[in-house]
Design an enzyme around this catalytic site. Structure first.
Site, mmCIF file in Angstrom:
data_model
loop_
_atom_site.group_PDB
_atom_site.id
_atom_site.type_symbol
_atom_site.label_atom_id
_atom_site.label_comp_id
_atom_site.label_asym_id
_atom_site.label_seq_id
_atom_site.Cartn_x
_atom_site.Cartn_y
_atom_site.Cartn_z
ATOM 1 N N ALA A 91 114.623 84.010 23.015
ATOM 2 C CA ALA A 91 115.350 84.123 24.278
ATOM 3 C C ALA A 91 115.470 82.731 24.882
ATOM 4 O O ALA A 91 114.708 81.819 24.538
ATOM 5 C CB ALA A 91 114.603 85.052 25.225
ATOM 6 N N GLU A 97 112.600 89.226 16.820
ATOM 7 C CA GLU A 97 112.711 90.613 17.306
ATOM 8 C C GLU A 97 114.109 91.172 17.065
ATOM 9 O O GLU A 97 114.272 92.338 16.709
ATOM 10 C CB GLU A 97 112.343 90.660 18.789
ATOM 11 C CG GLU A 97 110.861 90.367 19.012
ATOM 12 C CD GLU A 97 110.494 90.114 20.469
ATOM 13 O OE1 GLU A 97 111.272 89.462 21.189
ATOM 14 O OE2 GLU A 97 109.409 90.572 20.886
ATOM 15 N N GLU A 156 105.680 83.172 21.451
ATOM 16 C CA GLU A 156 105.654 83.359 22.909
ATOM 17 C C GLU A 156 104.324 82.962 23.531
ATOM 18 O O GLU A 156 104.272 82.452 24.646
ATOM 19 C CB GLU A 156 105.960 84.823 23.270
ATOM 20 C CG GLU A 156 107.384 85.273 23.002
ATOM 21 C CD GLU A 156 107.600 85.807 21.596
ATOM 22 O OE1 GLU A 156 106.769 85.537 20.680
ATOM 23 O OE2 GLU A 156 108.606 86.507 21.392
HETATM 24 N N1 DAK Z 1 115.630 78.464 24.651
HETATM 25 C C1 DAK Z 1 116.429 77.481 25.142
HETATM 26 N N2 DAK Z 1 116.708 76.338 24.478
HETATM 27 C C2 DAK Z 1 116.174 76.179 23.253
HETATM 28 C C3 DAK Z 1 115.330 77.159 22.669
HETATM 29 C C4 DAK Z 1 115.070 78.346 23.415
HETATM 30 N N3 DAK Z 1 114.334 79.381 22.935
HETATM 31 N N4 DAK Z 1 114.946 76.705 21.458
HETATM 32 C C5 DAK Z 1 115.527 75.494 21.297
HETATM 33 N N5 DAK Z 1 116.264 75.172 22.380
HETATM 34 C C6 DAK Z 1 117.042 73.967 22.607
HETATM 35 C C7 DAK Z 1 116.146 72.766 22.930
HETATM 36 O O1 DAK Z 1 115.794 72.779 24.294
HETATM 37 C C8 DAK Z 1 117.069 71.615 22.558
HETATM 38 O O2 DAK Z 1 117.991 71.443 23.599
HETATM 39 P P1 DAK Z 1 118.313 69.945 24.174
HETATM 40 O O3 DAK Z 1 117.009 69.359 24.552
HETATM 41 O O4 DAK Z 1 118.950 69.251 22.993
HETATM 42 O O5 DAK Z 1 119.259 70.198 25.298
HETATM 43 C C9 DAK Z 1 117.820 72.158 21.350
HETATM 44 O O6 DAK Z 1 117.710 73.577 21.410
HETATM 45 C C10 DAK Z 1 117.225 71.720 20.020
HETATM 46 O O7 DAK Z 1 115.857 72.042 20.034
HETATM 47 P P2 DAK Z 1 114.714 71.002 19.648
HETATM 48 O O8 DAK Z 1 115.093 69.619 20.043
HETATM 49 O O9 DAK Z 1 113.430 71.526 20.190
HETATM 50 O O10 DAK Z 1 114.746 71.100 18.061
HETATM 51 P P3 DAK Z 1 113.554 70.994 17.023
HETATM 52 O O11 DAK Z 1 114.194 71.050 15.679
HETATM 53 O O12 DAK Z 1 112.661 69.810 17.340
HETATM 54 O O13 DAK Z 1 112.670 72.308 17.247
HETATM 55 C C11 DAK Z 1 112.293 74.688 17.525
HETATM 56 C C12 DAK Z 1 113.231 73.548 17.000
HETATM 57 C C13 DAK Z 1 113.049 75.999 17.394
HETATM 58 C C14 DAK Z 1 111.039 74.732 16.676
HETATM 59 C C15 DAK Z 1 111.925 74.396 19.013
HETATM 60 O O14 DAK Z 1 113.130 74.152 19.750
HETATM 61 C C16 DAK Z 1 111.189 75.537 19.657
HETATM 62 O O15 DAK Z 1 109.981 75.670 19.496
HETATM 63 N N6 DAK Z 1 111.924 76.339 20.445
HETATM 64 C C17 DAK Z 1 111.312 77.404 21.237
HETATM 65 C C18 DAK Z 1 110.918 78.564 20.386
HETATM 66 C C19 DAK Z 1 110.263 79.654 21.224
HETATM 67 O O16 DAK Z 1 109.238 79.420 21.868
HETATM 68 N N7 DAK Z 1 110.819 80.860 21.177
HETATM 69 C C20 DAK Z 1 110.316 81.993 21.947
HETATM 70 C C21 DAK Z 1 110.973 82.086 23.304
HETATM 71 S S1 DAK Z 1 110.390 83.489 24.240
HETATM 72 C C22 DAK Z 1 113.134 90.677 25.901
HETATM 73 C C23 DAK Z 1 113.977 90.107 24.947
HETATM 74 C C24 DAK Z 1 113.627 88.916 24.346
HETATM 75 C C25 DAK Z 1 112.467 88.272 24.706
HETATM 76 C C26 DAK Z 1 111.625 88.838 25.641
HETATM 77 C C27 DAK Z 1 111.960 90.041 26.264
HETATM 78 N N8 DAK Z 1 113.458 91.923 26.507
HETATM 79 C C28 DAK Z 1 114.564 92.724 25.935
HETATM 80 C C29 DAK Z 1 112.675 92.483 27.545
HETATM 81 C C30 DAK Z 1 112.167 87.014 24.021
HETATM 82 C C31 DAK Z 1 111.372 86.031 24.451
HETATM 83 C C32 DAK Z 1 111.343 84.765 23.656
HETATM 84 O O17 DAK Z 1 111.978 84.627 22.650
#
Ligand code: DAK
Length: 260
Positions: free
Chosen positions: A65, A114, A134
């Site tokens: 997300a 998911e 998360e």
């Molecule tokens: N959200 C927003 N932006 C994101 C992102 C994300 N999840 N993942 C990556 N980006 C953005 C980065 O901010 C960056 O943007 P700029 O800085 O260039 O503007 C760009 O994508 C490239 O990312 P990185 O520079 O970080 O690239 P890397 O190759 O170094 O790393 C990475 C890639 C995927 C490993 C890293 O970006 C990362 O760890 N991202 C976050 C992953 C994460 O924590 N995902 C979980 C999020 S929580 C629900 C539905 C859904 C959910 C909950 C409830 N309901 C229906 C109730 C879901 C929750 C989640 O998913």
């Protein structure tokens, strides 16, 4: 339909939804998920569509997300507005009755994992990486990560992935039973299309009943599931495709299903 965050296309009886926010690793914004819901509604209503592929780009199926959206939320907003604000896509996918394949390359994290698990089967490129990170953000999975992952790969591995937030590669995901098969990155779309074409070439009532019956296995005790399956099986004898499929076998020819 004109979309901003996804692309859609059809190829014969196969429809494809491509998540298209490459600048954000296909982070699942509310707007993107609304568009997924709109596309699924159209493909669900289209008799010419027998299977759907959801895919991303080479680097990312989806990195979860959109954290920048979520960073603004407090508990009251998340809870009372039912984050992510009843975005149509999640519910639409959960309710979608035709087979859906997730064709995954690159990162498939958090809500991305998911989303893939909410599809009926996952085909992974050899560069795919899956995880529920998360916990590293001080939150927890919220769209099936603690529920579907444990059903797919068992408690020990699901606990370890959700509690540590580590990623697993495609090979480990295949061995664990999360993905149907792994293929080289450059053949992912071709293999997904081939699989979707095979499914969409079968009788649509059959494939829809099979999907419903397999999913019922997660919802009921075995005895009830077996009765559910038998009733659907008996129901196939009311379809034109049952008569055609069996006649074609007897006559040693390919069936010509009418999907009725
Ligand atoms: N959200 C927003 N932006 C994101 C992102 C994300 N999840 N993942 C990556 N980006 C953005 C980065 O901010 C960056 O943007 P700029 O800085 O260039 O503007 C760009 O994508 C490239 O990312 P990185 O520079 O970080 O690239 P890397 O190759 O170094 O790393 C990475 C890639 C995927 C490993 C890293 O970006 C990362 O760890 N991202 C976050 C992953 C994460 O924590 N995902 C979980 C999020 S929580 C629900 C539905 C859904 C959910 C909950 C409830 N309901 C229906 C109730 C879901 C929750 C989640 O998913």
């Amino acid at each position: 339909m004109i979309y901003e965050h996804i692309r859609t296309e059809t190829d014969g009886r196969v429809a494809r939804i491509t998540l298209d926010r490459p600048e954000a690793m296909n982070a699942l914004s509310v707007a993107l998920m609304e568009e997924v819901g709109q596309a699924l509604a159209l493909f669900g209503a289209d008799d010419g569509v027998g299977a759907v592929i959801i895919t991303g780009n080479e680097k990312a199926f989806a990195a979860g997300a959109d954290i920048k959206d979520m960073a603004r939320l407090d508990y009251t907003a998340a809870m009372t507005r039912d984050f992510p604000f009843n975005a149509g896509g999640w519910e639409a996918l959960n309710r979608f009755r035709k087979p859906v394949i997730a064709a995954v390359s690159g990162v498939c994290l958090g809500g991305g994992c998911e989303l893939a698990m909410a599809c009926d089967l996952i085909i992974a490129a050899d560069n795919a990486r899956f995880g529920q990170p998360e916990v590293k953000l001080g939150i927890m999975p919220g769209a099936g990560g603690t529920q579907r992952l444990v059903r797919a790969i068992g408690k020990a591995k699901a606990m370890e992935l959700c509690l540590t937030g580590r990623m697993m590669d495609a090979g480990e995901a295949e061995r664990a039973g999360l993905v149907a098969f792994v293929t080289p990155l450059d053949s992912l779309q071709e293999r997904a299309l081939e699989t979707a074409r095979t499914i969409a070439g079968h009788s649509l009532p059959s494939t829809m009943m099979i999907k419903e019956s397999v999913n019922q296995a997660f919802e009921s005790p075995l005895s009830s599931g077996l009765v559910f399956e038998r009733r659907l099986f008996q129901g196939t004898f009311a379809t034109a495709d049952q008569a055609e499929g069996m006649a074609a076998f007897v006559e040693k020819r390919r069936p010509d299903f009418s999907h009725r």
